[in-house]
Design a protein around this motif. Structure first.
Motif, PDB file in Angstrom:
ATOM      1  N   GLY A  41      44.677  35.326  35.865  1.00  0.00           N
ATOM      2  CA  GLY A  41      44.486  36.051  37.114  1.00  0.00           C
ATOM      3  C   GLY A  41      43.578  37.244  36.961  1.00  0.00           C
ATOM      4  N   SER A  42      43.755  38.000  35.865  1.00  0.00           N
ATOM      5  CA  SER A  42      42.882  39.155  35.654  1.00  0.00           C
ATOM      6  C   SER A  42      41.444  38.734  35.418  1.00  0.00           C
ATOM      7  N   ALA A  43      41.247  37.596  34.727  1.00  0.00           N
ATOM      8  CA  ALA A  43      39.890  37.102  34.508  1.00  0.00           C
ATOM      9  C   ALA A  43      39.219  36.745  35.836  1.00  0.00           C
ATOM     10  N   VAL A  44      39.979  36.126  36.722  1.00  0.00           N
ATOM     11  CA  VAL A  44      39.434  35.760  38.041  1.00  0.00           C
ATOM     12  C   VAL A  44      39.089  37.017  38.833  1.00  0.00           C
ATOM     13  N   ILE A  45      40.009  37.985  38.826  1.00  0.00           N
ATOM     14  CA  ILE A  45      39.769  39.229  39.562  1.00  0.00           C
ATOM     15  C   ILE A  45      38.545  39.961  39.005  1.00  0.00           C
ATOM     16  N   ASN A  46      38.438  40.023  37.679  1.00  0.00           N
ATOM     17  CA  ASN A  46      37.295  40.702  37.065  1.00  0.00           C
ATOM     18  C   ASN A  46      35.977  40.022  37.407  1.00  0.00           C
TER      19      ASN A  46
END
Length: 347
Positions: A41-46
């Motif tokens: 999820g953090s990779a997608v948000i970043n």
């Protein structure tokens, strides 16, 4: 002969099969799954944030290609050539936001570069991007753009690239203005943790997931330390911080952090070779590259170098005194009797 049953092993197997044991394994499996989902999820948000940052601040200038490395640069003004090289973690907009680019362009032909891996310049992984490697690429770009002699301004890590340019391509460099540079190998306990995103595989994962979030949270503290003892300049609102938090730029910044000490140690023995006008500027209160350890020592090692310490300023002194920076540029152009740069050919 019949073997006796192993009672201890039997008890362990029985315990593993109990509901409590199964519950323990299930809980840890769920925790691992939740952690993996959080990283994804953090990779997608970043990634989304990186695209938004690029849409908000698209390339401001033009590109020049040098053997597989694409450099982004902005060119303004007319007159003797001035080249601006930003520090680690920044982009060419650092000189725009501080006011140095605009002031210098009033009387000079100014070229501000995104160094390899920063802003919109590429950073091929096949190259170890030392100051010397960056200087070689930028020197070829300047020749292609019709720059024969220039005053080169380098801030922080960019000051090492400026020094490498002058040492290895003296025909291109007419003078140096060095701002808040790191010039000698010194003990830096902050280097190791900052360099972690440069580690292969693990670093890539960090840069895509955790590092942008960590940078967002710690950014205000780092800015305060960089400006101290002066307050953080209001001009920083014009700097596109979102570009600096992209995974690709985080990896580049981490790699430069890892290279900082050995790069300075490699360049330092050659400083006495420099035979051109040099002005070294530093904030007296710089808590990042301490003037006594670096700026003052460099002024002793370069024959004829002039040291200009600025009271009340820190590492980002060019935000506080852009007029003094451009005055140093003008002084070197007069001292070196540099002619106006010819128009650039089509890149």
């Amino acid at each position: 002969m019949t073997r006796k049953p192993n009672k201890k092993l039997a008890r362990m197997r029985a315990a593993a099969a109990t509901p409590a044991r199964r519950s323990f394994v299930a809980r840890h499996a769920r925790s691992l799954g939740a952690g993996a989902a959080a990283l994804v999820g953090s990779a997608v948000i970043n990634r989304i944030q990186a695209r938004r940052a690029e849409a908000k601040t698209p390339p401001a200038g033009a590109f020049v290609d040098i053997d597989g490395t694409r450099l982004h640069y902005v060119e303004r003004g007319q007159g003797p050539a001035v080249v601006l090289l930003h520090g680690n973690g920044m982009t060419l907009q650092d000189f725009e936001a501080s006011g140095v680019l605009g002031l210098a362009a009033e009387h000079h032909r100014v070229l501000a570069f995104d160094r390899p891996g920063f802003g919109y310049s590429s950073r091929p992984r096949s190259t170890l991007w030392t100051p010397t490697a960056q200087a070689d690429v930028i020197a070829r770009a300047l020749v292609q753009l019709g720059v024969e002699r220039a005053v080169v301004v380098g801030h922080s890590w960019g000051a090492m690239v400026a020094l490498a340019l002058a040492l290895n391509h003296p025909e291109i460099v007419g003078g140096l203005v060095l701002l808040s540079g790191y010039y000698y190998g010194t003990i830096r306990p902050d280097v190791l943790p900052a360099a972690l995103p440069a580690v292969p595989v693990v670093g890539d994962l960090m840069a895509m997931t955790l590092s942008p979030i960590a940078g967002l949270l710690t950014g205000p503290i780092a800015l305060k330390a960089s400006f101290a003892p002066a307050p953080v300049s209001d001009k920083m609102a014009d700097f596109p911080a979102g570009l600096a938090l992209r995974p690709s730029q985080i990896r580049a910044a981490a790699a430069e952090g890892a290279l900082m000490i050995p790069a300075a140690m490699a360049l330092a023995p050659r400083y006495p070779e420099l035979a051109l006008p040099v002005i070294i500027m530093a904030g007296e209160g710089d808590l990042v590259t301490f003037p006594r350890k670096h700026a003052e020592r460099l002024a002793r090692d370069i024959p004829g170098a002039e040291l200009r310490l600025v009271s009340g300023q820190g590492h980002f002194l060019h935000y506080g005194v852009p007029e003094r920076v451009t005055a140093s540029i003008a002084a070197l152009i007069l001292r070196a009797k540099m002619p106006a740069s010819r128009d650039a050919p089509t890149a």
